[in-house]
Write an enzyme that holds these catalytic residues in place. Structure first.
Site, PDB file in Angstrom:
ATOM      1  N   HIS A 235       6.458   8.792 -27.351  1.00 50.06           N
ATOM      2  CA  HIS A 235       5.529   9.694 -26.661  1.00 50.06           C
ATOM      3  C   HIS A 235       5.748  11.148 -27.079  1.00 50.06           C
ATOM      4  O   HIS A 235       4.799  11.869 -27.409  1.00 50.06           O
ATOM      5  CB  HIS A 235       5.699   9.569 -25.143  1.00 50.06           C
ATOM      6  CG  HIS A 235       4.864  10.531 -24.370  1.00 50.06           C
ATOM      7  ND1 HIS A 235       3.486  10.452 -24.312  1.00 50.06           N
ATOM      8  CD2 HIS A 235       5.202  11.623 -23.636  1.00 50.06           C
ATOM      9  CE1 HIS A 235       3.016  11.445 -23.569  1.00 50.06           C
ATOM     10  NE2 HIS A 235       4.041  12.155 -23.145  1.00 50.06           N
TER      11      HIS A 235
ATOM     12  N   GLU B  89      -4.303  17.259  -9.984  1.00 54.99           N
ATOM     13  CA  GLU B  89      -4.927  17.637 -11.248  1.00 54.99           C
ATOM     14  C   GLU B  89      -6.426  17.903 -11.117  1.00 54.99           C
ATOM     15  O   GLU B  89      -7.242  17.402 -11.880  1.00 54.99           O
ATOM     16  CB  GLU B  89      -4.667  16.567 -12.324  1.00 54.99           C
ATOM     17  CG  GLU B  89      -4.845  17.112 -13.740  1.00 54.99           C
ATOM     18  CD  GLU B  89      -4.410  16.134 -14.818  1.00 54.99           C
ATOM     19  OE1 GLU B  89      -5.214  15.865 -15.689  1.00 54.99           O
ATOM     20  OE2 GLU B  89      -3.255  15.664 -14.758  1.00 54.99           O
TER      21      GLU B  89
ATOM     22  N   ARG C 160       0.815  -1.226   0.000  1.00 57.00           N
ATOM     23  CA  ARG C 160       0.000   0.000   0.000  1.00 57.00           C
ATOM     24  C   ARG C 160       0.852   1.281   0.000  1.00 57.00           C
ATOM     25  O   ARG C 160       0.383   2.339   0.392  1.00 57.00           O
ATOM     26  CB  ARG C 160      -0.977   0.019   1.178  1.00 57.00           C
ATOM     27  CG  ARG C 160      -2.004  -1.099   1.126  1.00 57.00           C
ATOM     28  CD  ARG C 160      -3.104  -0.902   2.152  1.00 57.00           C
ATOM     29  NE  ARG C 160      -4.113  -1.940   2.030  1.00 57.00           N
ATOM     30  CZ  ARG C 160      -4.077  -3.102   2.660  1.00 57.00           C
ATOM     31  NH1 ARG C 160      -3.061  -3.380   3.469  1.00 57.00           N
ATOM     32  NH2 ARG C 160      -5.026  -3.986   2.497  1.00 57.00           N
TER      33      ARG C 160
ATOM     34  N   HIS D 279      -1.998  10.984 -26.761  1.00 56.17           N
ATOM     35  CA  HIS D 279      -2.238   9.675 -26.145  1.00 56.17           C
ATOM     36  C   HIS D 279      -3.079   8.785 -27.053  1.00 56.17           C
ATOM     37  O   HIS D 279      -2.860   7.570 -27.127  1.00 56.17           O
ATOM     38  CB  HIS D 279      -2.935   9.851 -24.797  1.00 56.17           C
ATOM     39  CG  HIS D 279      -2.022  10.217 -23.679  1.00 56.17           C
ATOM     40  ND1 HIS D 279      -2.461  10.508 -22.410  1.00 56.17           N
ATOM     41  CD2 HIS D 279      -0.667  10.344 -23.632  1.00 56.17           C
ATOM     42  CE1 HIS D 279      -1.430  10.790 -21.633  1.00 56.17           C
ATOM     43  NE2 HIS D 279      -0.330  10.703 -22.352  1.00 56.17           N
TER      44      HIS D 279
ATOM     45  N   HIS E 194      -1.531  16.314 -25.243  1.00 56.34           N
ATOM     46  CA  HIS E 194      -1.656  14.931 -24.789  1.00 56.34           C
ATOM     47  C   HIS E 194      -3.007  14.298 -25.107  1.00 56.34           C
ATOM     48  O   HIS E 194      -3.095  13.075 -25.214  1.00 56.34           O
ATOM     49  CB  HIS E 194      -1.392  14.853 -23.280  1.00 56.34           C
ATOM     50  CG  HIS E 194       0.047  15.011 -22.912  1.00 56.34           C
ATOM     51  ND1 HIS E 194       0.772  16.144 -23.223  1.00 56.34           N
ATOM     52  CD2 HIS E 194       0.910  14.181 -22.268  1.00 56.34           C
ATOM     53  CE1 HIS E 194       2.017  15.996 -22.774  1.00 56.34           C
ATOM     54  NE2 HIS E 194       2.120  14.819 -22.201  1.00 56.34           N
TER      55      HIS E 194
ATOM     56  N   ARG F  81      -3.264  21.864 -12.952  1.00 55.67           N
ATOM     57  CA  ARG F  81      -2.290  20.890 -13.449  1.00 55.67           C
ATOM     58  C   ARG F  81      -2.663  20.343 -14.824  1.00 55.67           C
ATOM     59  O   ARG F  81      -1.790  19.886 -15.566  1.00 55.67           O
ATOM     60  CB  ARG F  81      -2.125  19.749 -12.443  1.00 55.67           C
ATOM     61  CG  ARG F  81      -1.036  18.755 -12.852  1.00 55.67           C
ATOM     62  CD  ARG F  81      -0.671  17.807 -11.737  1.00 55.67           C
ATOM     63  NE  ARG F  81       0.293  16.825 -12.215  1.00 55.67           N
ATOM     64  CZ  ARG F  81       0.965  15.972 -11.444  1.00 55.67           C
ATOM     65  NH1 ARG F  81       0.768  15.980 -10.145  1.00 55.67           N
ATOM     66  NH2 ARG F  81       1.821  15.124 -11.958  1.00 55.67           N
TER      67      ARG F  81
ATOM     68  N   LYS G  43       7.112  22.624 -14.234  1.00 52.51           N
ATOM     69  CA  LYS G  43       6.368  21.458 -13.743  1.00 52.51           C
ATOM     70  C   LYS G  43       6.232  21.517 -12.217  1.00 52.51           C
ATOM     71  O   LYS G  43       5.135  21.285 -11.674  1.00 52.51           O
ATOM     72  CB  LYS G  43       7.092  20.181 -14.162  1.00 52.51           C
ATOM     73  CG  LYS G  43       6.422  18.873 -13.732  1.00 52.51           C
ATOM     74  CD  LYS G  43       5.193  18.578 -14.556  1.00 52.51           C
ATOM     75  CE  LYS G  43       4.545  17.244 -14.197  1.00 52.51           C
ATOM     76  NZ  LYS G  43       5.187  16.076 -14.825  1.00 52.51           N
TER      77      LYS G  43
ATOM     78  N   ASN H 173      -1.165  19.003 -19.860  1.00 52.73           N
ATOM     79  CA  ASN H 173      -1.598  18.031 -20.864  1.00 52.73           C
ATOM     80  C   ASN H 173      -1.671  18.625 -22.270  1.00 52.73           C
ATOM     81  O   ASN H 173      -2.263  18.003 -23.161  1.00 52.73           O
ATOM     82  CB  ASN H 173      -2.969  17.458 -20.486  1.00 52.73           C
ATOM     83  CG  ASN H 173      -2.905  16.575 -19.259  1.00 52.73           C
ATOM     84  OD1 ASN H 173      -1.941  15.853 -19.058  1.00 52.73           O
ATOM     85  ND2 ASN H 173      -3.914  16.666 -18.409  1.00 52.73           N
TER      86      ASN H 173
ATOM     87  N   GLU I  55       8.783  17.728 -24.890  1.00 55.01           N
ATOM     88  CA  GLU I  55       8.219  18.039 -23.577  1.00 55.01           C
ATOM     89  C   GLU I  55       8.884  19.276 -22.981  1.00 55.01           C
ATOM     90  O   GLU I  55       8.252  20.037 -22.249  1.00 55.01           O
ATOM     91  CB  GLU I  55       8.378  16.852 -22.625  1.00 55.01           C
ATOM     92  CG  GLU I  55       7.428  15.695 -22.883  1.00 55.01           C
ATOM     93  CD  GLU I  55       6.054  15.873 -22.245  1.00 55.01           C
ATOM     94  OE1 GLU I  55       5.709  16.996 -21.840  1.00 55.01           O
ATOM     95  OE2 GLU I  55       5.311  14.873 -22.174  1.00 55.01           O
TER      96      GLU I  55
ATOM     97  N   LYS J  43       2.807  11.359 -10.765  1.00 53.81           N
ATOM     98  CA  LYS J  43       1.869  10.551 -11.545  1.00 53.81           C
ATOM     99  C   LYS J  43       2.564   9.251 -11.945  1.00 53.81           C
ATOM    100  O   LYS J  43       3.595   9.278 -12.613  1.00 53.81           O
ATOM    101  CB  LYS J  43       1.453  11.297 -12.825  1.00 53.81           C
ATOM    102  CG  LYS J  43       0.314  12.267 -12.666  1.00 53.81           C
ATOM    103  CD  LYS J  43      -0.080  12.756 -14.054  1.00 53.81           C
ATOM    104  CE  LYS J  43      -1.290  13.640 -14.019  1.00 53.81           C
ATOM    105  NZ  LYS J  43      -1.667  14.084 -15.382  1.00 53.81           N
TER     106      LYS J  43
END
Length: 364
Positions: free
Chosen positions: A266, A238, A123, A253, A249, A242, A228, A246, A186, A144
């Site tokens: 990517h 997010e 956990r 994606h 993206h 935040r 960032k 993206n 990026e 993330k």
């Protein structure tokens, strides 16, 4: 060496950027309370392991840390539930406990995969990011972590912040040219969403960056991480701000998913996505110059700016519907309002996206 802090209260952590950082890895681990009494697991991939893993393992062991390693195949396909299970098996066999740490040595795939393993093992155990690609300057910061599903990228994941990020720019000298270009997309993105002067600097210094000039690299990565870190510090999970990270993206994606995660890197997919977002801005009344500048910038870095003709438009739209940025029946899209500023739009229709896809395929 440059240092930044991601300000998250008691979960705040540093980012160290510079040459030769990994030579002092044991000292950094000591400084930030990584336990010598509990075993560590270093996760890397086949490409990185041959270059950098022996040195990292030797430094840790010489520093008194009990470290084991686990190597996954290179590439996006390793971000899977099956590889996650293998890492958990390796962690159990190495005797990791609640005070242990999992160390990600590699690019974004390794960071996301190892980070999700750290978030889910017992956990949640501690986690260290050691990015070895330019692209990972983005993914290594912000917590993330995720694996992919065949229908959607990063759909199985969590927020799990690292204890520290060690970014040794010497590791970047071994990158293939294609990965250098993809990673720089990026870097440019952080300027496009936040800092027009940095966009101009990237334009002026493209040749130095592509040549992996150490001084230019260190400055560019610092600026990218600075943006960032600032955004994440204000919106860790997010909920609002935040989402500006993206840019490119939403479409990017989808292109990766349709391509089976093996045709486009990517950074290449999101460069196409950012050009598309700049074109979409025109539909909302913003200046055509945004598209002109964005297109010219990514061409200068040798990145793709069109969608491969063989990709099916309807498949791309369907993939976008599976993305986390599809909410309440609408596609959430980051749209530039000028160079260095963006807005989050929740009123983008499938028809508008279809027009942008057609344009990027040379059909519109």
């Amino acid at each position: 060496m440059r240092e930044l802090t991601v300000e998250l209260g008691e979960r705040s952590y540093p980012i160290y950027i510079g040459s030769g950082v990994l030579k002092d890895i044991a000292a950094y681990f000591d400084k930030h309370g990584i336990s010598r009494k509990s075993p560590l697991l270093v996760v890397s991939d086949e490409s990185v392991a041959g270059l950098h893993l022996p040195g990292v393992m030797a430094s840790l062991q010489e520093g008194g840390f009990a470290a084991s390693s686990f190597i996954v195949p290179s590439g996006e396909k390793s971000k899977s539930l099956s590889k996650l299970e293998e890492i958990v098996t390796a962690a159990l066999e190495a005797g990791l406990d609640r005070k242990s740490a999992i160390v990600a040595l590699g690019g974004g795939v390794v960071g996301d995969l190892a980070g999700f393993a750290a978030a889910s093992f017992m956990r949640g155990v501690r986690f260290v990011q050691i990015p070895t690609t330019i692209l990972a300057h983005d993914s290594s910061v912000g917590g993330k972590v995720a694996v992919n599903h065949p229908l959607a990228k990063n759909i199985i994941g969590a927020f799990h912040q690292p204890e520290l990020v060690l970014y040794d720019i010497d590791t970047l000298q071994t990158l293939p040219e294609r990965e250098v270009r993809a990673g720089l997309s990026e870097v440019v993105k952080h300027g496009l969403i936040w800092d027009a002067s940095f966009v101009q600097w990237c334009d002026d210094n493209a040749a130095r960056l592509l040549a992996l000039d150490p001084e230019a690299l260190e400055y560019a990565l610092y600026q990218g991480c600075r943006v960032k870190a600032h955004v994440v510090s204000q919106d860790e999970r997010e909920n609002d701000l935040r989402a500006i990270l993206n840019l490119g993206h939403t479409l990017g994606h989808a292109l990766e998913a349709v391509a089976g995660y093996n045709e486009l890197l990517h950074g290449e997919a999101i460069s196409i996505g950012m050009v598309g977002a700049a074109k979409l801005a025109e539909q909302f009344g913003y200046s055509p110059e945004i598209h002109t500048v964005t297109l010219g910038l990514f061409r200068k870095f040798g990145l793709p700016v069109t969608i491969p003709a063989h990709m099916d438009t309807e498949q791309i739209i369907r993939a976008m519907m599976h993305d986390k940025k599809f909410k309440e029946g609408a596609i959430v899209y980051v749209v530039p309002t000028e160079i260095g500023k963006v807005e989050i739009r929740k009123d983008v229709t499938a028809d508008q996206v279809r027009q942008i896809v057609a344009f990027l395929k040379g059909e519109g």
